[in-house]
Design a protein around this motif. Structure first.
Motif, PDB file in Angstrom:
ATOM      1  N   ASP A 140       0.862  -1.182   0.000  1.00 41.27           N
ATOM      2  CA  ASP A 140       0.000   0.000   0.000  1.00 41.27           C
ATOM      3  C   ASP A 140       0.900   1.234   0.000  1.00 41.27           C
ATOM      4  OD1 ASP A 140      -1.440   2.145   1.924  1.00 41.27           O
ATOM      5  OD2 ASP A 140      -2.916   1.028   0.734  1.00 41.27           O
ATOM      6  N   VAL A 141       0.434   2.294  -0.589  1.00 42.60           N
ATOM      7  CA  VAL A 141       1.226   3.519  -0.707  1.00 42.60           C
ATOM      8  C   VAL A 141       1.621   4.085   0.661  1.00 42.60           C
ATOM      9  CG1 VAL A 141      -0.665   5.197  -0.820  1.00 42.60           C
ATOM     10  CG2 VAL A 141       1.446   5.614  -2.086  1.00 42.60           C
ATOM     11  N   THR A 142       0.878   3.758   1.703  1.00 40.42           N
ATOM     12  CA  THR A 142       1.186   4.259   3.044  1.00 40.42           C
ATOM     13  C   THR A 142       2.069   3.311   3.847  1.00 40.42           C
ATOM     14  OG1 THR A 142      -0.835   3.288   3.942  1.00 40.42           O
ATOM     15  CG2 THR A 142      -0.959   5.574   3.139  1.00 40.42           C
ATOM     16  N   ALA A 143       2.358   2.124   3.299  1.00 36.61           N
ATOM     17  CA  ALA A 143       3.178   1.145   4.014  1.00 36.61           C
ATOM     18  C   ALA A 143       4.599   1.661   4.167  1.00 36.61           C
ATOM     19  CB  ALA A 143       3.171  -0.187   3.272  1.00 36.61           C
ATOM     20  N   GLU A 144       5.209   1.364   5.324  1.00 35.19           N
ATOM     21  CA  GLU A 144       6.571   1.819   5.591  1.00 35.19           C
ATOM     22  C   GLU A 144       7.616   0.939   4.934  1.00 35.19           C
ATOM     23  OE1 GLU A 144       7.435   2.579   9.656  1.00 35.19           O
ATOM     24  OE2 GLU A 144       5.538   3.601   9.996  1.00 35.19           O
ATOM     25  N   GLY A 145       7.304  -0.280   4.605  1.00 37.67           N
ATOM     26  CA  GLY A 145       8.294  -1.190   4.034  1.00 37.67           C
ATOM     27  C   GLY A 145       7.687  -2.009   2.911  1.00 37.67           C
ATOM     28  N   GLY A 146       8.411  -3.057   2.514  1.00 39.10           N
ATOM     29  CA  GLY A 146       7.897  -3.971   1.508  1.00 39.10           C
ATOM     30  C   GLY A 146       8.262  -3.627   0.073  1.00 39.10           C
ATOM     31  N   ARG A 147       9.202  -2.698  -0.106  1.00 40.32           N
ATOM     32  CA  ARG A 147       9.557  -2.290  -1.465  1.00 40.32           C
ATOM     33  C   ARG A 147      10.945  -2.758  -1.908  1.00 40.32           C
ATOM     34  NH1 ARG A 147       6.568   1.357   1.015  1.00 40.32           N
ATOM     35  NH2 ARG A 147       4.742   2.178  -0.028  1.00 40.32           N
ATOM     36  N   GLY A 148      11.643  -3.480  -1.061  1.00 44.22           N
ATOM     37  CA  GLY A 148      13.019  -3.883  -1.348  1.00 44.22           C
ATOM     38  C   GLY A 148      13.171  -4.693  -2.615  1.00 44.22           C
ATOM     39  N   LEU A 149      12.349  -5.717  -2.792  1.00 45.32           N
ATOM     40  CA  LEU A 149      12.467  -6.542  -3.995  1.00 45.32           C
ATOM     41  C   LEU A 149      11.985  -5.805  -5.239  1.00 45.32           C
ATOM     42  CD1 LEU A 149      11.522 -10.069  -2.626  1.00 45.32           C
ATOM     43  CD2 LEU A 149      13.788  -9.190  -3.206  1.00 45.32           C
ATOM     44  N   LEU A 150      11.080  -4.845  -5.068  1.00 41.90           N
ATOM     45  CA  LEU A 150      10.682  -4.006  -6.205  1.00 41.90           C
ATOM     46  C   LEU A 150      11.862  -3.149  -6.652  1.00 41.90           C
ATOM     47  CD1 LEU A 150       7.152  -2.838  -5.015  1.00 41.90           C
ATOM     48  CD2 LEU A 150       7.672  -4.534  -6.774  1.00 41.90           C
ATOM     49  N   LEU A 151      12.592  -2.631  -5.701  1.00 43.72           N
ATOM     50  CA  LEU A 151      13.790  -1.847  -6.009  1.00 43.72           C
ATOM     51  C   LEU A 151      14.823  -2.708  -6.733  1.00 43.72           C
ATOM     52  CD1 LEU A 151      15.389   0.815  -5.595  1.00 43.72           C
ATOM     53  CD2 LEU A 151      16.212  -0.173  -3.471  1.00 43.72           C
ATOM     54  N   ILE A 152      15.040  -3.915  -6.224  1.00 41.69           N
ATOM     55  CA  ILE A 152      15.987  -4.832  -6.862  1.00 41.69           C
ATOM     56  C   ILE A 152      15.530  -5.150  -8.273  1.00 41.69           C
ATOM     57  CG2 ILE A 152      16.879  -7.200  -6.797  1.00 41.69           C
ATOM     58  CD1 ILE A 152      16.908  -6.859  -3.699  1.00 41.69           C
ATOM     59  N   ARG A 153      14.253  -5.401  -8.455  1.00 43.25           N
ATOM     60  CA  ARG A 153      13.714  -5.692  -9.786  1.00 43.25           C
ATOM     61  C   ARG A 153      14.023  -4.558 -10.761  1.00 43.25           C
ATOM     62  NH1 ARG A 153       7.574  -5.167 -10.286  1.00 43.25           N
ATOM     63  NH2 ARG A 153       8.294  -3.031 -10.461  1.00 43.25           N
ATOM     64  N   ASP A 154      13.899  -3.322 -10.282  1.00 36.27           N
ATOM     65  CA  ASP A 154      14.140  -2.175 -11.147  1.00 36.27           C
ATOM     66  C   ASP A 154      15.623  -1.936 -11.420  1.00 36.27           C
ATOM     67  OD1 ASP A 154      11.431  -1.784 -11.380  1.00 36.27           O
ATOM     68  OD2 ASP A 154      11.359  -0.170  -9.883  1.00 36.27           O
ATOM     69  N   MET A 155      16.490  -2.311 -10.498  1.00 37.96           N
ATOM     70  CA  MET A 155      17.927  -2.062 -10.668  1.00 37.96           C
ATOM     71  C   MET A 155      18.644  -3.169 -11.423  1.00 37.96           C
ATOM     72  SD  MET A 155      19.096  -0.375  -7.110  1.00 37.96           S
ATOM     73  CE  MET A 155      20.650   0.077  -7.840  1.00 37.96           C
ATOM     74  N   ALA A 156      18.159  -4.380 -11.296  1.00 40.05           N
ATOM     75  CA  ALA A 156      18.858  -5.539 -11.855  1.00 40.05           C
ATOM     76  C   ALA A 156      18.365  -5.862 -13.267  1.00 40.05           C
ATOM     77  CB  ALA A 156      18.656  -6.752 -10.943  1.00 40.05           C
ATOM     78  N   GLN A 157      19.245  -6.490 -14.026  1.00 38.86           N
ATOM     79  CA  GLN A 157      18.844  -7.000 -15.336  1.00 38.86           C
ATOM     80  C   GLN A 157      17.833  -8.131 -15.147  1.00 38.86           C
ATOM     81  OE1 GLN A 157      20.166  -5.806 -18.267  1.00 38.86           O
ATOM     82  NE2 GLN A 157      18.804  -7.093 -19.462  1.00 38.86           N
ATOM     83  N   ARG A 158      18.123  -8.995 -14.173  1.00 42.25           N
ATOM     84  CA  ARG A 158      17.221 -10.089 -13.785  1.00 42.25           C
ATOM     85  C   ARG A 158      17.420 -10.357 -12.310  1.00 42.25           C
ATOM     86  NH1 ARG A 158      18.205 -15.319 -16.907  1.00 42.25           N
ATOM     87  NH2 ARG A 158      16.419 -15.913 -15.665  1.00 42.25           N
ATOM     88  N   TRP A 159      16.422 -10.941 -11.685  1.00 47.61           N
ATOM     89  CA  TRP A 159      16.557 -11.389 -10.307  1.00 47.61           C
ATOM     90  C   TRP A 159      15.652 -12.593 -10.119  1.00 47.61           C
ATOM     91  CZ3 TRP A 159      13.142 -11.884  -6.191  1.00 47.61           C
ATOM     92  CH2 TRP A 159      11.856 -11.406  -6.408  1.00 47.61           C
ATOM     93  N   GLY A 160      15.894 -13.343  -9.071  1.00 49.00           N
ATOM     94  CA  GLY A 160      15.044 -14.486  -8.804  1.00 49.00           C
ATOM     95  C   GLY A 160      15.354 -15.126  -7.466  1.00 49.00           C
ATOM     96  N   SER A 161      14.587 -16.155  -7.188  1.00 47.25           N
ATOM     97  CA  SER A 161      14.740 -16.925  -5.966  1.00 47.25           C
ATOM     98  C   SER A 161      14.711 -18.404  -6.361  1.00 47.25           C
ATOM     99  CB  SER A 161      13.584 -16.612  -5.001  1.00 47.25           C
ATOM    100  OG  SER A 161      13.671 -17.403  -3.843  1.00 47.25           O
ATOM    101  N   SER A 162      15.697 -19.147  -5.903  1.00 46.16           N
ATOM    102  CA  SER A 162      15.781 -20.574  -6.231  1.00 46.16           C
ATOM    103  C   SER A 162      15.840 -21.385  -4.948  1.00 46.16           C
ATOM    104  CB  SER A 162      17.039 -20.858  -7.061  1.00 46.16           C
ATOM    105  OG  SER A 162      17.041 -20.079  -8.230  1.00 46.16           O
ATOM    106  N   PRO A 163      15.098 -22.493  -4.893  1.00 48.75           N
ATOM    107  CA  PRO A 163      15.138 -23.321  -3.686  1.00 48.75           C
ATOM    108  C   PRO A 163      16.462 -24.050  -3.541  1.00 48.75           C
ATOM    109  CG  PRO A 163      13.789 -24.359  -5.375  1.00 48.75           C
ATOM    110  CD  PRO A 163      14.199 -23.025  -5.917  1.00 48.75           C
TER     111      PRO A 163
END
Length: 141
Positions: free
Chosen positions: A104-127
């Motif tokens: 939500d626009v008022t949330a204090e956190g939760g944007r870290g992976l969005l930032l990484i998505r925008d900065m990186a060519q690719r990103w992901g999570s592997s088990p």
């Protein structure tokens, strides 16, 4: 881990110089993000890619911060310069999949992976057998 088309290509490249790599274990403590940024600075200076210090520090700080805030497990940081990318990876002991949220626009956190998505060519999570690895590829050129 590089995947080759066939055994002939793998054999031909077996003698090639290995990509520079730095691996470090960190505990999920408050100073882990600072230590991770120091490691990026050291690696980028050693590998002569000073222009990657800022983006890689930001990405790695977000990944390490997520382990400290959510996984609460020791982590393994790996930085690999495999042209044309710098691969930044953090493995932890949690099996929870890393997903970019839509806070939500008022949330204090939760944007870290969005930032990484925008900065990186690719990103992901592997088990992994004992958790997961979250990684990002940053253009090195």
């Amino acid at each position: 881990m590089p995947v080759r088309q066939d055994c002939a290509e793998a054999a031909r490249l077996a003698g090639a110089r290995a990509a520079p790599r730095l691996r470090v274990r960190l505990d999920p403590v408050a100073g882990a993000c600072r230590r991770a940024r120091e490691l990026v600075g050291d690696a980028c200076a050693r590998w002569n890619v000073p222009h990657l210090v800022e983006p890689a520090s930001l990405v790695l700080s977000e990944l390490v911060g997520n382990v400290v805030r959510h996984a609460h497990t020791p982590m393994r940081i790996t930085l690999t310069l495999h042209q044309p990318y710098l691969r930044v990876a953090v493995a932890d002991g949690s099996r929870a999949v890393a997903r970019a949220a839509s806070p939500d626009v008022t949330a204090e956190g939760g944007r870290g992976l969005l930032l990484i998505r925008d900065m990186a060519q690719r990103w992901g999570s592997s088990p992994l057998a004992d958790g997961k690895v979250v990684w990002a590829l940053l253009p090195a050129n």
